[in-house]
Scaffold this motif. Structure first.
Motif, short mmCIF file in Angstrom:
data_model
loop_
_atom_site.label_atom_id
_atom_site.label_comp_id
_atom_site.label_asym_id
_atom_site.label_seq_id
_atom_site.Cartn_x
_atom_site.Cartn_y
_atom_site.Cartn_z
N LYS A 117 53.82 89.55 -33.31
CA LYS A 117 52.64 90.02 -34.05
C LYS A 117 52.66 91.54 -34.23
CE LYS A 117 47.64 90.17 -34.23
NZ LYS A 117 46.34 89.72 -33.74
N TRP A 118 52.64 91.98 -35.44
CA TRP A 118 52.69 93.40 -35.78
C TRP A 118 51.31 93.87 -36.21
CZ3 TRP A 118 55.16 97.77 -35.29
CH2 TRP A 118 55.11 98.76 -36.26
N HIS A 119 50.75 93.24 -37.24
CA HIS A 119 49.35 93.41 -37.62
C HIS A 119 49.00 94.80 -38.13
CE1 HIS A 119 44.86 92.72 -36.87
NE2 HIS A 119 45.25 91.81 -37.73
N LEU A 120 49.98 95.55 -38.63
CA LEU A 120 49.68 96.91 -39.10
C LEU A 120 49.86 97.06 -40.61
CD1 LEU A 120 51.09 98.92 -36.08
CD2 LEU A 120 48.69 98.62 -36.72
N LYS A 121 50.04 95.95 -41.30
CA LYS A 121 50.02 95.86 -42.77
C LYS A 121 51.26 96.44 -43.46
CE LYS A 121 45.05 95.31 -43.21
NZ LYS A 121 45.05 93.89 -43.60
N THR A 122 51.74 97.60 -43.05
CA THR A 122 52.96 98.12 -43.65
C THR A 122 54.16 97.64 -42.82
OG1 THR A 122 52.67 100.13 -42.35
CG2 THR A 122 51.87 100.16 -44.63
N ASP A 123 55.36 97.70 -43.41
CA ASP A 123 56.55 97.24 -42.68
C ASP A 123 56.85 98.14 -41.49
OD1 ASP A 123 56.83 95.20 -44.48
OD2 ASP A 123 58.57 96.05 -45.53
N PRO A 124 57.36 97.56 -40.41
CA PRO A 124 57.71 98.37 -39.24
C PRO A 124 58.79 99.41 -39.60
CG PRO A 124 57.67 96.04 -38.66
CD PRO A 124 57.56 96.12 -40.15
N VAL A 125 58.65 100.60 -39.05
CA VAL A 125 59.62 101.67 -39.24
C VAL A 125 60.15 102.07 -37.86
CG1 VAL A 125 59.93 104.07 -40.03
CG2 VAL A 125 58.45 102.51 -41.32
N GLY A 126 61.42 102.40 -37.80
CA GLY A 126 62.01 102.83 -36.53
C GLY A 126 62.65 101.68 -35.75
N PHE A 127 62.53 100.49 -36.30
CA PHE A 127 63.15 99.32 -35.67
C PHE A 127 64.39 98.92 -36.46
CE2 PHE A 127 58.65 99.12 -34.54
CZ PHE A 127 58.71 98.91 -33.17
N ASP A 128 65.53 98.84 -35.78
CA ASP A 128 66.74 98.38 -36.45
C ASP A 128 66.57 96.95 -36.94
OD1 ASP A 128 68.31 100.72 -35.96
OD2 ASP A 128 68.45 100.08 -33.87
N TYR A 129 65.77 96.19 -36.21
CA TYR A 129 65.54 94.80 -36.58
C TYR A 129 64.08 94.48 -36.36
CZ TYR A 129 66.06 89.74 -36.86
OH TYR A 129 65.93 88.43 -37.23
N TRP A 130 63.47 93.77 -37.29
CA TRP A 130 62.11 93.29 -37.05
C TRP A 130 61.94 91.91 -37.66
CZ3 TRP A 130 59.53 92.85 -41.78
CH2 TRP A 130 59.93 93.72 -42.82
N ASP A 131 61.13 91.12 -36.99
CA ASP A 131 60.86 89.75 -37.42
C ASP A 131 59.42 89.48 -36.99
OD1 ASP A 131 61.12 87.21 -38.38
OD2 ASP A 131 62.80 86.65 -37.09
N ILE A 132 58.51 89.58 -37.95
CA ILE A 132 57.09 89.65 -37.59
C ILE A 132 56.26 88.55 -38.22
CG2 ILE A 132 57.16 92.14 -37.20
CD1 ILE A 132 55.96 92.52 -40.03
N LEU A 133 55.12 88.29 -37.60
CA LEU A 133 54.14 87.38 -38.18
C LEU A 133 53.38 88.12 -39.26
CD1 LEU A 133 52.65 86.10 -34.80
CD2 LEU A 133 54.02 84.71 -36.37
N PRO A 134 53.26 87.55 -40.45
CA PRO A 134 52.39 88.21 -41.44
C PRO A 134 50.93 88.15 -40.94
CG PRO A 134 53.75 86.47 -42.43
CD PRO A 134 53.87 86.33 -40.96
N GLY A 135 50.24 89.26 -40.99
CA GLY A 135 48.83 89.29 -40.57
C GLY A 135 48.66 88.83 -39.14
N GLN A 136 47.65 87.96 -38.93
CA GLN A 136 47.37 87.43 -37.59
C GLN A 136 48.41 86.39 -37.17
OE1 GLN A 136 45.22 88.33 -35.45
NE2 GLN A 136 43.38 89.14 -36.42
N GLY A 137 49.05 85.75 -38.14
CA GLY A 137 50.02 84.71 -37.81
C GLY A 137 49.36 83.40 -37.44
N HIS A 138 50.18 82.35 -37.39
CA HIS A 138 49.69 81.01 -37.05
C HIS A 138 50.28 80.56 -35.72
CE1 HIS A 138 47.48 79.74 -40.63
NE2 HIS A 138 48.30 80.55 -41.29
N TYR A 139 49.54 79.69 -35.03
CA TYR A 139 50.05 79.14 -33.77
C TYR A 139 51.13 78.09 -34.02
CZ TYR A 139 46.93 81.27 -30.31
OH TYR A 139 46.32 82.14 -29.46
N TYR A 140 50.89 77.22 -35.03
CA TYR A 140 51.86 76.13 -35.29
C TYR A 140 52.58 76.40 -36.60
CZ TYR A 140 50.55 73.24 -31.36
OH TYR A 140 50.37 72.75 -30.09
N ALA A 141 53.89 76.12 -36.60
CA ALA A 141 54.74 76.35 -37.78
C ALA A 141 54.44 77.71 -38.40
CB ALA A 141 54.58 75.23 -38.80
N PRO A 142 54.51 78.77 -37.61
CA PRO A 142 54.17 80.09 -38.13
C PRO A 142 55.20 80.57 -39.15
CG PRO A 142 55.17 80.29 -35.96
CD PRO A 142 54.95 78.81 -36.20
N ASP A 143 54.73 81.35 -40.12
CA ASP A 143 55.65 82.07 -40.99
C ASP A 143 56.09 83.32 -40.23
OD1 ASP A 143 55.25 80.23 -43.02
OD2 ASP A 143 53.53 81.34 -43.82
#
Ligand code: CA
Length: 506
Positions: A117-143
């Motif tokens: 969970k990132w939750h900061l609206k813009t894409d993460p910066v400073g991370f070589d790799y990121w894989d985040i939940l859009p917004g709040q994210g879902h518990y089941y079958a999350p995107d």
């Protein structure tokens, strides 16, 4: 061709993993101290998080700067309050050009990743790799979303987040560099949807109630009386409590979103839920509860699902700790467990957070740093989310920007409290509308909390020693005149130290 021999040697010296610690930062969402074994929880156990406490240091007075998700995350990342980093409510967009834990460590030669969970609206910066939940994210079958796009992942979010973190550690990081991983769990955020394997935990048990579960807020100011975060009155049967409506019942409020969440489940997951919740819901229908009995029942339903989600988080921590052990990395890795803020687990009759009262203001903060932290140590100095950025930058040999307001925690971790360590923290909440919690600011010392409610023109003062549930505002009690005066001075002082702009109405 002398330089050919020298360059690899310098590179080796600059990036020898043995000399600079790896960093794993577990940041959970809404995990209150009262639901962590190491903080004396009387309602659950968290063996893997507790292992960190046994092997490291536990902060007993760690606080957030603003008790909601995005602002606290931005403060953790940047080491400054929200009015400086630009994220003061959940709709503000994070400006990724500013220095963060990630940008500084990445510049200093760390390989970095952000998972969950990132939750900061813009894409993460400073991370070589990121894989985040859009917004709040879902518990089941999350995107999940990477720089290459979005995809849906089958399963439960707490387990998937650990899978993705472990995959990066095993297969995706640059093994020549020290690593910094942020593993940000969505759980145990509302609407508390546990994984199938945890659905039966606590069933048949009665979870202890907090002493203020049925408090009427008569001892508090206007804001506490007008909020909309009561377990009794503001929980939705389907969305929050998993009590599904009769066929044809018109849905209102968040219950309208519930179906979409259940529809993401696989047939097997949906079946597991049906088997777990149907008998409970039938018993609820038959019991026909009212008044305080109904509130108590709702508390049980709520707290059990919350704690089941915590169990999933704890398991995920355990998996990563095991991987460190198996790969002989434990001794050279700083591990942090924290939450973005706390949560009301029925104290004052509430769920949610926001209020500058300890259940939400305090957060779990546990640091295991082999060779630095003394196993099983407790730290009672006043600390805040803004302290992690300078601490981790310094630990990794990265530059700490001039503007940073947090303090390097290392002396505390080594068991020494500097004489000039802060004696108070500043808190500020400005989001409006959600749960109808009015904007407020305040100061918290080791014993007292002073809260200013500018829209109501009111103040609250709590003595945490004699009133740990914070149900008795003593601001206008003559017996507290000296304390009141000192706390107003303390608020003026922290406003100055942290360069806080004036709140409207003040
Ligand atoms: Ca949160």
């Amino acid at each position: 061709m002398l330089h050919l021999a020298i360059v690899p040697l310098l590179a080796l010296l600059a990036d020898t993993p043995q000399t600079r610690p790896n960093i794993i930062f577990f940041l959970s969402d809404d995990h209150a101290c009262n639901a962590v074994g190491a903080y004396g929880s009387v309602i659950n156990e968290t063996p893997h998080i507790d292992r960190l406490a046994k092997e490291g240091a536990t902060f007993d007075r760690a606080f957030c700067s603003n008790g909601i998700c995005a602002p606290s995350r931005a403060a953790f990342l940047t080491g400054v309050h929200g009015y400086i980093n630009g994220v003061e409510n959940n709709s503000h967009k994070f400006d990724g050009t500013q220095p963060t834990i990630a940008t500084q460590l990445n510049d200093a030669g760390y390989t970095t990743a952000m998972i969950g969970k990132w939750h900061l609206k813009t894409d993460p910066v400073g991370f070589d790799y990121w894989d985040i939940l859009p917004g709040q994210g879902h518990y089941y079958a999350p995107d999940f979303r990477t720089k290459d796009g979005k995809r849906r992942v089958q399963g439960h979010v707490s387990e998937i987040t650990a899978d993705l973190a472990l995959d990066w550690l095993k297969n995706k990081r640059d093994p020549q560099k020290p690593f910094m991983l942020m593993m940000n769990q969505k759980a145990p955020h509302r609407a508390w949807m546990p994984a199938p394997e945890h659905l039966d935990m606590f069933e048949g048990e009665l979870i202890p109630e907090p002493p203020s579960l049925l408090d009427d807020h008569e001892g508090r100011g206007t804001a506490a009386k007008e909020q909309e975060m009561e377990i009794a009155d503001h929980m939705w049967l389907w969305y929050d409590l998993k009590i599904d409506p009769d066929e044809g019942t018109p849905l209102t409020g968040p219950d309208r979103w519930a179906k979409g969440r259940y529809d993401r489940m696989s047939d097997a997951q949906a079946q597991a839920w049906k088997e777990a919740y149907d008998p409970r819901n039938e018993a609820f229908d038959e019991a026909d509860l009212e008044g305080d009995d109904l509130t108590r029942y709702k508390y049980q339903r709520y707290i059990k699902d919350y704690l089941r989600c915590v169990a999933g988080v704890d398991d995920s921590v355990g998996r990563v700790l095991d991987w460190l052990d198996e790969n002989d990395l434990t001794d050279n890795t700083i591990v942090i467990y924290a939450s973005d803020q706390g949560f009301f687990l029925g104290e004052q009759g509430w769920y949610d957070k926001r209020f500058m009262n300890d259940p939400a203001l305090r957060l779990p903060l546990i640091v295991r740093w082999p060779g630095v932290t003394k196993p099983g140590s407790r730290i009672d100095a006043m600390t805040q989310n803004i302290d992690l950025m300078p601490t981790l930058c310094a630990a990794g040999g990265a530059a700490v920007p001039e503007r940073v307001q947090g303090e390097d925690l290392r002396p505390l971790l080594e068991g020494e409290t500097p004489e000039d360590w802060r004696d108070a923290i500043y808190y500020r909440y400005i989001e409006q509308g959600v749960h109808n919690v009015a904007p407020h600011e305040g100061v918290r010392t080791d014993r007292y909390a002073l809260i200013h409610w500018p829209t109501h023109g009111e103040w609250e003062l709590f003595d945490l020693e004699t009133d740990p549930q914070e149900v008795r505002n003593v601001h206008d009690d003559p017996a507290f005149a000296d304390v009141r005066s000192r706390m107003h001075d303390a608020l003026d002082k922290v406003r100055t130290i942290y360069a806080a702009p004036s709140m409207s109405g003040s």
